[in-house]
Design an enzyme around this catalytic site. Structure first.
Site, PDB file in Angstrom:
ATOM      1  CD  GLU A   1      15.473  15.882  -6.330  1.00 27.53           C
ATOM      2  OE1 GLU A   1      14.844  16.614  -7.105  1.00 27.53           O
ATOM      3  OE2 GLU A   1      14.964  15.330  -5.341  1.00 27.53           O
TER       4      GLU A   1
ATOM      5  CB  THR B   1      13.142  28.305   0.020  1.00 28.96           C
ATOM      6  OG1 THR B   1      14.314  27.475   0.013  1.00 28.96           O
ATOM      7  CG2 THR B   1      13.359  29.469   0.982  1.00 28.96           C
TER       8      THR B   1
ATOM      9  CG  PHE C   1      17.254  22.512  -0.921  1.00 28.14           C
ATOM     10  CD1 PHE C   1      16.221  22.601  -1.842  1.00 28.14           C
ATOM     11  CD2 PHE C   1      17.082  21.699   0.195  1.00 28.14           C
ATOM     12  CE1 PHE C   1      15.038  21.901  -1.655  1.00 28.14           C
ATOM     13  CE2 PHE C   1      15.906  20.998   0.393  1.00 28.14           C
ATOM     14  CZ  PHE C   1      14.880  21.099  -0.543  1.00 28.14           C
TER      15      PHE C   1
ATOM     16  CB  SER D   1      19.189  25.444  -4.266  1.00 25.42           C
ATOM     17  OG  SER D   1      19.157  24.558  -5.378  1.00 25.42           O
TER      18      SER D   1
ATOM     19  CB  ALA E   1      13.144  22.079   4.935  1.00 28.34           C
TER      20      ALA E   1
ATOM     21  CG  ASP F   1      -0.174   0.080   2.518  1.00 30.39           C
ATOM     22  OD1 ASP F   1       1.045  -0.140   2.484  1.00 30.39           O
ATOM     23  OD2 ASP F   1      -0.788   0.362   3.562  1.00 30.39           O
TER      24      ASP F   1
ATOM     25  CE  LYS G   1      18.161  22.191  -7.621  1.00 31.53           C
ATOM     26  NZ  LYS G   1      18.203  21.362  -6.390  1.00 31.53           N
TER      27      LYS G   1
END
Length: 441
Positions: free
Chosen positions: A361, A399, A395, A402, A397, A320, A413
């Site tokens: 990432e 906004t 970067f 970056s 959390a 699930d 991005k």
């Protein structure tokens, strides 16, 4: 890679050493009696050893070397069966040991009070082992840190990789207050910093529960295994009766024929071990334990042998939560330009905007641009195309993006919804092709 191989080899060697010692410990009759086939083999080994000692004293029923060879082979059979079982058990114990090591080796930056400034928090903290944290203690975690214990965020907001716990590939945002303030020991902070209050007592955290589950998996025989054990025991009894009757028959034949010698006890024991299903009896428990350990290596805890047997009949597994079958740490694999933009231009802009993004990432975007278009992020600061006057935006959390600013040009991005909102707020244009591409990906 060589370091990883060396570590793996050392771990394997450690398991083998422990299994060899456990093989001798399992010679205890109280343990061997659970397996009738190997218990009979052990009794035969002990009997031939006594006959060998008797032969050394000059009263042997057969040549000393012959009896000694039989005794050695019988003991080897018993020890090999015990070693196989101990080796299978050792792999399961290694899983629990690795979890226990992760719990012990995680340092904690303990704080006396809650600081609302990172520099003050860094100066006011001291390092303590995660095993010494108590409920109510405060600790600091920054970008790249592994949370040492389960807790509740009391200050800050951060992006956290919880793939090690939930299997979810996408990082999640955790912040103080609300219903997203709980964090789990063993997860990793990808951006920003947090102050966390420990919410569990020592030995009650997530990793502790995992260790308990792995160690609590009991080796219970399945119905098929019980039926096979009964069959093997029956064969053992039948061949035991056959071998016992050989001596009186051979003695009677010698008396009637007036020549020859009765069959020796050492030969009878060797014949018995050859006739009874020794191999199946010796490896039966090892195969069952190995099945449980193979599941544990794939992060599936089987609590009994019956569960392993049921898992063997599973063809399709429905979950699930799709994140539980992913690897975590999302990686960039392709640049997809839209609205007539050149692929290399897109890669260059994405790399510029990702140079200070320390999430997996973001780092993968920099690597992909280098591999696909030969763009090198470390040289951009000194090139004419990207002078050192650029202002990079890391970067966070909050906004969820970056980027970089230079001469009135803003390159960003980030998450699709965040980027679309920013473009719309700046009276920019969102091509329909972009939305279609986002939905497809």
């Amino acid at each position: 890679m060589s370091g990883l191989t060396r570590t793996t080899n050392l771990s394997q060697n450690s398991i083998f050493r422990v299994a060899i010692m456990d093989a001798f410990k399992k010679l205890n009759p109280m343990h061997m009696v659970r397996n009738p086939v190997m218990f009979v083999t052990e009794i035969g080994s002990l009997l031939t050893t006594i006959l060998w000692v008797q032969a050394l004293a000059g009263h042997g029923e057969a040549p000393t070397g012959f009896i000694g060879v039989i005794a050695v082979w019988l003991w080897f059979t018993v020890l090999f069966a015990n070693f196989s079982e101990a080796l299978a058990e050792g792999r399961g114990k290694a899983q629990a040991d690795s979890l226990r090591k992760a719990r012990k080796d995680t340092p904690a930056k303990v704080l006396p009070v809650v600081y609302e400034n990172l520099e003050k928090a860094q100066k006011g903290c001291h390092i303590l082992s995660s095993t010494k944290l108590n409920k109510g203690d405060l600790f600091l975690v920054e970008t790249g840190d592994v949370l040492p214990a389960d807790g509740e965020i009391v200050f800050g907001i951060a992006s956290i990789d919880e793939s090690a716990v939930t299997g979810e590939s996408a990082p999640v945002v955790r912040e103080a207050g609300g219903d997203r303030s709980a964090v789990t020991g063993g997860t990793q902070v990808l951006s920003d910093w947090l102050i966390v209050r420990v919410s569990t007592d020592p030995g009650e955290g997530f990793l502790d529960h995992m260790i308990t589950l792995v160690e609590g998996a009991k080796r219970q025989k399945t119905p098929n295994e019980i039926a096979l054990s009964i069959l093997l025991s029956s064969f053992t009894i039948v061949f035991l009766v056959v071998c016992i009757t050989l001596y009186p028959f051979s003695k009677y034949s010698v008396e009637v024929a007036g020549q020859g010698t009765p069959i020796s006890i050492s030969v009878q024991v060797a014949l018995l071990v050859c006739l009874i299903p020794t191999t199946i009896g010796g490896l039966l428990s090892a195969i069952g334990i190995a099945g449980m350990d193979r599941l544990i290596q794939h992060n599936v805890i089987a609590m009994s042998g019956r569960a392993v047997e049921a898992a063997g009949d599973v063809d399709v597994l429905l979950l699930d939560k799709t994140g539980t079958i992913t690897l975590g740490n999302r990686q960039a694999v392709e640049f997809t330009p839209v609205h007539g933009i050149n692929g290399k231009e897109l890669a260059e802009a994405a790399q510029l905007a990702s140079l200070v993004d320390e999430t997996p990432e973001g780092r993968s975007i920099v690597v992909l641009a280098k591999e696909k278009y030969g763009l090198r992020g470390q040289s951009l600061g000194s090139s004419q195309r990207a002078p050192s006057g650029m202002h990079f935006i890391p970067f966070t959390a909050q906004t969820r993006m970056s980027g970089v600013d230079y001469n009135g040009t803003n390159i960003r991005k980030g998450a699709p919804d965040t980027m679309i909102e920013m473009v719309i707020a700046g009276n920019g244009y969102i091509p329909a092709e972009l939305k279609e591409t986002i939905d497809r990906i």
